[in-house]
Every structure is written in structure tokens, then in C-alpha cells.
Design a protein around this motif. Structure first.
Motif, PDB file in Angstrom:
ATOM      1  N   THR B  39     -49.189  34.470  44.774  1.00  0.00           N
ATOM      2  CA  THR B  39     -48.081  34.033  45.607  1.00  0.00           C
ATOM      3  C   THR B  39     -48.603  33.360  46.865  1.00  0.00           C
ATOM      4  N   LEU B  40     -47.994  32.240  47.209  1.00  0.00           N
ATOM      5  CA  LEU B  40     -48.277  31.605  48.495  1.00  0.00           C
ATOM      6  C   LEU B  40     -47.183  32.037  49.449  1.00  0.00           C
ATOM      7  N   LEU B  41     -47.592  32.732  50.494  1.00  0.00           N
ATOM      8  CA  LEU B  41     -46.613  33.296  51.411  1.00  0.00           C
ATOM      9  C   LEU B  41     -46.817  32.688  52.799  1.00  0.00           C
ATOM     10  N   GLY B  42     -45.729  32.342  53.429  1.00  0.00           N
ATOM     11  CA  GLY B  42     -45.846  31.773  54.769  1.00  0.00           C
ATOM     12  C   GLY B  42     -44.490  31.343  55.255  1.00  0.00           C
ATOM     13  N   PRO B  43     -44.380  31.092  56.551  1.00  0.00           N
ATOM     14  CA  PRO B  43     -43.084  30.667  57.091  1.00  0.00           C
ATOM     15  C   PRO B  43     -42.716  29.268  56.578  1.00  0.00           C
ATOM     16  N   SER B  44     -41.440  28.903  56.739  1.00  0.00           N
ATOM     17  CA  SER B  44     -40.997  27.584  56.294  1.00  0.00           C
ATOM     18  C   SER B  44     -41.781  26.499  57.022  1.00  0.00           C
ATOM     19  N   GLY B  45     -42.123  25.453  56.299  1.00  0.00           N
ATOM     20  CA  GLY B  45     -42.789  24.320  56.922  1.00  0.00           C
ATOM     21  C   GLY B  45     -44.277  24.503  57.151  1.00  0.00           C
ATOM     22  N   CYS B  46     -44.890  25.547  56.536  1.00  0.00           N
ATOM     23  CA  CYS B  46     -46.311  25.783  56.796  1.00  0.00           C
ATOM     24  C   CYS B  46     -47.200  25.012  55.833  1.00  0.00           C
ATOM     25  N   GLY B  47     -46.597  24.366  54.827  1.00  0.00           N
ATOM     26  CA  GLY B  47     -47.411  23.560  53.918  1.00  0.00           C
ATOM     27  C   GLY B  47     -47.564  24.158  52.532  1.00  0.00           C
ATOM     28  N   LYS B  48     -46.887  25.281  52.274  1.00  0.00           N
ATOM     29  CA  LYS B  48     -47.073  25.900  50.956  1.00  0.00           C
ATOM     30  C   LYS B  48     -46.465  25.063  49.835  1.00  0.00           C
ATOM     31  N   SER B  49     -45.320  24.449  50.109  1.00  0.00           N
ATOM     32  CA  SER B  49     -44.731  23.574  49.081  1.00  0.00           C
ATOM     33  C   SER B  49     -45.585  22.329  48.863  1.00  0.00           C
ATOM     34  N   THR B  50     -46.188  21.841  49.962  1.00  0.00           N
ATOM     35  CA  THR B  50     -47.079  20.686  49.831  1.00  0.00           C
ATOM     36  C   THR B  50     -48.261  21.026  48.934  1.00  0.00           C
ATOM     37  N   LEU B  51     -48.831  22.224  49.151  1.00  0.00           N
ATOM     38  CA  LEU B  51     -49.944  22.642  48.307  1.00  0.00           C
ATOM     39  C   LEU B  51     -49.522  22.656  46.838  1.00  0.00           C
ATOM     40  N   LEU B  52     -48.332  23.178  46.582  1.00  0.00           N
ATOM     41  CA  LEU B  52     -47.840  23.249  45.210  1.00  0.00           C
ATOM     42  C   LEU B  52     -47.704  21.845  44.608  1.00  0.00           C
ATOM     43  N   ARG B  53     -47.210  20.919  45.432  1.00  0.00           N
ATOM     44  CA  ARG B  53     -47.048  19.545  44.943  1.00  0.00           C
ATOM     45  C   ARG B  53     -48.409  18.885  44.698  1.00  0.00           C
ATOM     46  N   VAL B  54     -49.406  19.232  45.522  1.00  0.00           N
ATOM     47  CA  VAL B  54     -50.749  18.701  45.298  1.00  0.00           C
ATOM     48  C   VAL B  54     -51.293  19.229  43.976  1.00  0.00           C
ATOM     49  N   LEU B 161     -45.853  26.448  38.066  1.00  0.00           N
ATOM     50  CA  LEU B 161     -45.790  26.338  39.524  1.00  0.00           C
ATOM     51  C   LEU B 161     -44.338  26.514  39.934  1.00  0.00           C
ATOM     52  N   LEU B 162     -44.072  27.466  40.813  1.00  0.00           N
ATOM     53  CA  LEU B 162     -42.687  27.736  41.183  1.00  0.00           C
ATOM     54  C   LEU B 162     -42.497  27.613  42.692  1.00  0.00           C
ATOM     55  N   ASP B 163     -41.598  26.727  43.095  1.00  0.00           N
ATOM     56  CA  ASP B 163     -41.393  26.456  44.514  1.00  0.00           C
ATOM     57  C   ASP B 163     -40.120  27.147  45.011  1.00  0.00           C
ATOM     58  N   GLU B 164     -40.262  28.344  45.537  1.00  0.00           N
ATOM     59  CA  GLU B 164     -39.132  29.144  46.017  1.00  0.00           C
ATOM     60  C   GLU B 164     -37.930  29.051  45.076  1.00  0.00           C
ATOM     61  N   THR B 191     -50.363  31.544  33.712  1.00  0.00           N
ATOM     62  CA  THR B 191     -50.768  31.687  35.110  1.00  0.00           C
ATOM     63  C   THR B 191     -49.624  31.186  35.985  1.00  0.00           C
ATOM     64  N   MET B 192     -49.364  31.888  37.097  1.00  0.00           N
ATOM     65  CA  MET B 192     -48.289  31.407  37.961  1.00  0.00           C
ATOM     66  C   MET B 192     -48.760  31.279  39.398  1.00  0.00           C
ATOM     67  N   LEU B 193     -48.379  30.169  39.990  1.00  0.00           N
ATOM     68  CA  LEU B 193     -48.563  29.997  41.424  1.00  0.00           C
ATOM     69  C   LEU B 193     -47.154  29.897  41.992  1.00  0.00           C
ATOM     70  N   PHE B 194     -46.832  30.867  42.847  1.00  0.00           N
ATOM     71  CA  PHE B 194     -45.447  31.099  43.217  1.00  0.00           C
ATOM     72  C   PHE B 194     -45.296  30.974  44.725  1.00  0.00           C
ATOM     73  N   VAL B 195     -44.427  30.101  45.171  1.00  0.00           N
ATOM     74  CA  VAL B 195     -44.213  29.943  46.611  1.00  0.00           C
ATOM     75  C   VAL B 195     -42.975  30.725  47.037  1.00  0.00           C
ATOM     76  N   THR B 196     -43.103  31.517  48.078  1.00  0.00           N
ATOM     77  CA  THR B 196     -41.928  32.234  48.586  1.00  0.00           C
ATOM     78  C   THR B 196     -42.124  32.547  50.066  1.00  0.00           C
ATOM     79  N   HIS B 197     -41.020  32.865  50.744  1.00  0.00           N
ATOM     80  CA  HIS B 197     -41.198  33.434  52.080  1.00  0.00           C
ATOM     81  C   HIS B 197     -40.637  34.850  52.123  1.00  0.00           C
ATOM     82  N   ASN B 198     -40.387  35.400  50.925  1.00  0.00           N
ATOM     83  CA  ASN B 198     -39.841  36.745  50.814  1.00  0.00           C
ATOM     84  C   ASN B 198     -40.985  37.723  50.501  1.00  0.00           C
ATOM     85  N   ILE B 199     -41.267  38.604  51.442  1.00  0.00           N
ATOM     86  CA  ILE B 199     -42.435  39.484  51.315  1.00  0.00           C
ATOM     87  C   ILE B 199     -42.306  40.430  50.119  1.00  0.00           C
ATOM     88  N   ALA B 200     -41.113  41.065  49.979  1.00  0.00           N
ATOM     89  CA  ALA B 200     -40.928  42.028  48.892  1.00  0.00           C
ATOM     90  C   ALA B 200     -41.107  41.352  47.536  1.00  0.00           C
TER      91      ALA B 200
END
Lengths: 264, 256
Positions: B39-54, B161-164, B191-200
Motif C-alpha cells: 500500500t502507498l499511504l500518504g496525504p492527498s497530493g503527495c505524489g502517490k497517484s503519480t507513482l502509480l501512473r508512472v 494497480l489500484l488508485d484509491e 501482486t497489488m500496488l494499492f493507493v489509499t489515504h485510509n490507514i485502517a
């Protein structure tokens, strides 16, 4: 939009029509307006009834010209829009000329078209097409280009070719815009057909409403002329209703996400 | 040691906007082992979605290297599938036709029984046959997302790849779909790379959490909760402790 019951929605405009007709009748008497300027409403009705077959066949000819003009402008307009969507270079080079098509006063070039294409049905269709093509080009182009970024990404990730993206994504996405364009263009196509006929005049064996109006005006048959104008209006309404039906069908088939949240 | 599914080294993404340079990813390293959920975890706008798109090959990195199963993205893009934040279904197509779409674009391998594959994947995500012919606007948000996941799975991707994907859904639905993802991984070993800002959500789903910090991975936290995850794990003290640790890391890295 209108929440009144159907009976009211039908009765109100008809009631208004009757009131206006009565006022019209009284005014003609009151001011002693000669019938050449303004015949009484009953005279107009009479004229319509007397020449009902000519009006119907005239309307049919005009309808054919307008429908054909609209069909041609839809085909050519969509094709041009597809070209535009494929290259910004083509778009930049051609768009000023498309604007020209929109801004040129068609009444001014109609005589030129008659010189080129002859005083015949074909020319009427041409005028109708030229006058109705712009909304098709501009609406379809914007429909083909304003594609949801996620959808574009989805196609890119599958390695879609330009052709696949066009056929499976851009064109289906643009259907709604095409129908929007048609709504505007159908009225214009009727105007174009009538303008064309006014210029072409009665050259063929079967005359459209425009040509008939030319003759009526020349002979000061004002009651008939008003009847013909009403037939023109009716024609526009019929074409508009047809496009509306198409619009409803397209909306049903191409509904956008409304996005309600609860799961079942 | 599992083989590596995704390997990013010193990834940099800089967007230039009217002379203003904005660094989104700043020398980011990330390794995702095959068969894991990271999981890629971070606040909105930190670049996690960009990483997923890359990683998806949708955005070109300014510099750095990226390997998908040891090859370039371009060579292995067909092994990836992307689940978007909105379901991104084509509104004029039925659920069935939407799921079918990827194989209308790609060439199906010989002997591939597309219809039965579609049926399998729709059953896997929980679609009943009488919903297959529905249009997206007739579906609820959760069903749309299920259809979207089915469309991603139909190409049998090695990497998802899952973007929120569940950001717009309520908590009940979110945990149902989290369980669906776990079931999919168990059955398909994707394999999954999952973007979220939800900790739980991040803890519940992942083998490992990558916490973003200033365009880099600030901390990598392995989630050592028992697998396969049961819903009851959420009420254990271990889960609570993990929650505390992750949120502390998130706060620390966000302010770093």
C-alpha cells in the motif's frame, strides 16, 4: 420543467391562439385593413383549406430538401469532425474556414450556388446543407475531443491503436454531442431549404414551400402566403420533434453515470 | 525470497508549468515482491497517484529506472491492470460488454474462451447473472467498482494497480470490497500496488505499507498480522498497535 397537467398545457396555448385570432379579426375590421395587407384569420384558414393539397405536396418537397440537407451535413460534418479529432494540425489549419462557413451570410452566396449548381432541387439541398453543417462540426468535434481521462488511460493501457480508440471510445462518446448538434441543425436545415427555394423559384415540376411563397407574393395572395408560412413552421416543428425522439433514445442508451452510492 | 514484481530506482517526476518546476517524485525507491499487496499511504497530493501512473506507464518519469518483472514498462504493460478512482466504466456498454472490452482491444490468445472467462470473473467479484446486462447507470457505486475490478482482472494481470478505488464508498462497503480484494489475491496470486489515504484499509489489506514523505518513501512498514486476514483482526490489540505505529509514521513523514 412544466409541472402543469397535460390538459392545461394543451388548452392554454390553444386558448391564447383563439384570443389572438379574435383580436386579429376585430383589428382588421376596426382599422379597415385591406385584405392584401392582412386578410382575416378565417380567410387564411379558408386559403389553407383550399390549397391543402398544394401545401402538403410543397411541404413534402421542402421536407425532402431539408432532411436530405441535414443528412448530408451530418455525414460530412461528422467526417470533418473526425478528421479534426485526429490531428491538431488539421484542426488549426481548417478551423478558420469552418468559422467562415458559419459567418458567411447564406442569403448572399445562394445566388452564386445557383450559378454553379443550377436552379434545381440539388441546389436547395446544398443551401440547406451549408447552413446546417456548422453546429454538427463544432458539437461533434468537441464530443470527440472531450473524453474522460480515465477512459483514455484505460485504452492506452490495453495498447489500443488510434483507430480502436476512435471507434470504441471517441465515436460512442460523441453520440450525445452529435444529437445536441442535430437539435440546432434541424431548424437551420429547414431555413436553408426555404431560402434555397426562394432563390431557385419554381423551376421544377414540383415546387417546395419557398417557391410557392415566391409565386404567392408576386401575385399578392396574402392569405395563401400566411398559410404557407404556417406550413413552414409546422414543418420545422415536425423535424424538431423527430430529432427530440432521437435525442431521448440517445440519452437512454448513452446515459452518463449518475453515481448513487448504496450497495445492494 | 519472492521474485520482484515492481522495482523503482531513483524515480524522479518533475512537472514544468509555465516555468514553475514542481517536483512530484524526488528520487523514489520502491520494491514490490511478487504476490504481495503493498500500500502507498500518504496525504492527498503527495505524489502517490503519480507513482502509480508512472508504474502503469501512463506518465513518463523525468529520470530514474523502473522495471516490471525485470523488463521495461513498455514491454510488460500488458501484464498490468489499473483500477481507477472512479469506476471508469463506459456508460453505453453493459457490465458484460465493459468487462469484455480489454479483449476487444487486445488480441486474445488462441483457445481462450472469452465468454466463460468473463462469467468466471464476474462471479468472482460477486455479480449475479441477471445484473450482467445492466448499464453502469443502473448500478450502485459498489457494483460499479466490482465491475471495474472485473474488467481489470479479465486480462489475468500479474500486477494490479489500484488508485484509491474505494475512496467514494462508505465504510461498510469499503470493508466488503477489501475482503473481495483479499479473496482475489488468494485465488489469483496477483501482486497489488494499492493507493489509499485510509490507514485502517492499508493495514487490513497489505503485507507492507510504504509511507510517503516529500516525494520519496519515508518509511516501509511490514504488517505482521496473520494471513489470510479475517475481519475480526480489526478489533485485536495488534491491529490497534499497528494503527498507532502507522499513523505516527504518517504524521512524522508528512511534517518531515
Amino acid at each position: 420543467m412544466n409541472k402543469s397537467p397535460l390538459s392545461v398545457r394543451i388548452a392554454a396555448p390553444i386558448g391564447l391562439f383563439v384570443v389572438v385570432a379574435i383580436l386579429w379579426h376585430l383589428m382588421v375590421d376596426w382599422f379597415k385593413i385591406p385584405p392584401v395587407l392582412l386578410p382575416k384569420p378565417l380567410k387564411v384558414l379558408e386559403a389553407i383549406w383550399e390549397q391543402r393539397t398544394q401545401l402538403l405536396s410543397g411541404a413534402w418537397v421542402t421536407f425532402q430538401a431539408a432532411a436530405l440537407g441535414l443528412a448530408v451535413s451530418t455525414l460530412i460534418g461528422s467526417f470533418v469532425a473526425i478528421l479534426f479529432s485526429q490531428s491538431s494540425w488539421i484542426r488549426t489549419a481548417l478551423y478558420p474556414y469552418v468559422i467562415f462557413l458559419q459567418t458567411v451570410p447564406i442569403v448572399a452566396i445562394a445566388p452564386l450556388l445557383i450559378v454553379w449548381s443550377g436552379a434545381q432541387f440539388r441546389t436547395v439541398v446544398l443551401v440547406s446543407c451549408i447552413i446546417s453543417i456548422f453546429p454538427i462540426i463544432s458539437n461533434v468535434t468537441s464530443g470527440l475531443l472531450s473524453i474522460d481521462q480515465n477512459h483514455l488511460d484505460l485504452f492506452r493501457m490495453q495498447g489500443a491503436s488510434r483507430w480502436q480508440t476512435l471507434v470504441k471510445l471517441r465515436i460512442p462518446s460523441a453520440v450525445r454531442s452529435l444529437v445536441q448538434g442535430l437539435r440546432i441543425s434541424c431548424g437551420l436545415s429547414v431555413i436553408g431549404a426555404i431560402v434555397g427555394e426562394l432563390f431557385v423559384g419554381n423551376s421544377g415540376t414540383s415546387d417546395g414551400l419557398g417557391a410557392m411563397m415566391n409565386a404567392m407574393q408576386a401575385n399578392l395572395k396574402t392569405a395563401q402566403l400566411i398559410g404557407a408560412i404556417m406550413a413552414c413552421t409546422l414543418l420545422g416543428i415536425v423535424l424538431f420533434l423527430a430529432i427530440e425522439a432521437l435525442n431521448r433514445w440517445a440519452l437512454r442508451r448513452w446515459t452518463i453515470d449518475t453515481g448513487f452510492e448504496s450497495d445492494r | 525470497m519472492a521474485p520482484t514484481a515492481i522495482e523503482c530506482q531513483a524515480l524522479e517526476v518533475v512537472f514544468a508549468n509555465r516555468g514553475n518546476k514542481q517536483t512530484i517524485l524526488d528520487g523514489l525507491d520502491l520494491t514490490v515482491p511478487a504476490g504481495q499487496i503493498v500500500t502507498l499511504l500518504g496525504p492527498s497530493g503527495c505524489g502517490k497517484s503519480t507513482l502509480l501512473r508512472v508504474v502503469a506507464g501512463l506518465t513518463k518519469p523525468t529520470s530514474g529506472s523502473l522495471c516490471i518483472e525485470g523488463k521495461s514498462v513498455r514491454e510488460n504493460q500488458h501484464k498490468l491492470a489499473f483500477v481507477f478512482q472512479e469506476s471508469a466504466l463506459l456508460p453505453w456498454r453493459s457490465v458484460y460488454q465493459n468487462v469484455r472490452l480489454p479483449w476487444e482491444i487486445r488480441k486474445a490468445p488462441a483457445g481462450f474462451d472469452l465468454d466463460s472467462e468473463i462469467q468466471n470473473v464476474l462471479e468472482l467479484v460477486g455479480f449475479k447473472p441477471n445484473d450482467w446486462n445492466k448499464k453502469p447507470h443502473q448500478l450502485s457505486g459498489g457494483m460499479k467498482m466490482r465491475a471495474s475490478i472485473a474488467r481489470a482482472l479479465i486480462t489475468k494481470p500479474d500486477i494490479l494497480l489500484l488508485d484509491e478505488p474505494f475512496a467514494a464508498l462508505d465504510d461498510m462497503l469499503r470493508s466488503k470490497l477489501n475482503d473481495l480484494l483479499l479473496k482475489i489475491v488468494e485465488q489469483t496470486h496477483t501482486t497489488m500496488l494499492f493507493v489509499t489515504h485510509n490507514i485502517a484499509e492499508a493495514i487490513y489489506l497489505s503485507h507492507s505499507i510504504a509511507v510517503f514523505s516529500q516525494g520519496k518513501i519515508g518509511e516501509r512498514i511490514d504488517v505482521d498480522l496473520p494471513t489470510p486476514r479475517q475481519a475480526s483482526v480489526r478489533s485485536t490489540p495488534e491491529f490497534a498497535a499497528m494503527y498507532g505505529r502507522v499513523s505516527e509514521s504518517l504524521a512524522r513523514n508528512a511534517s518531515a
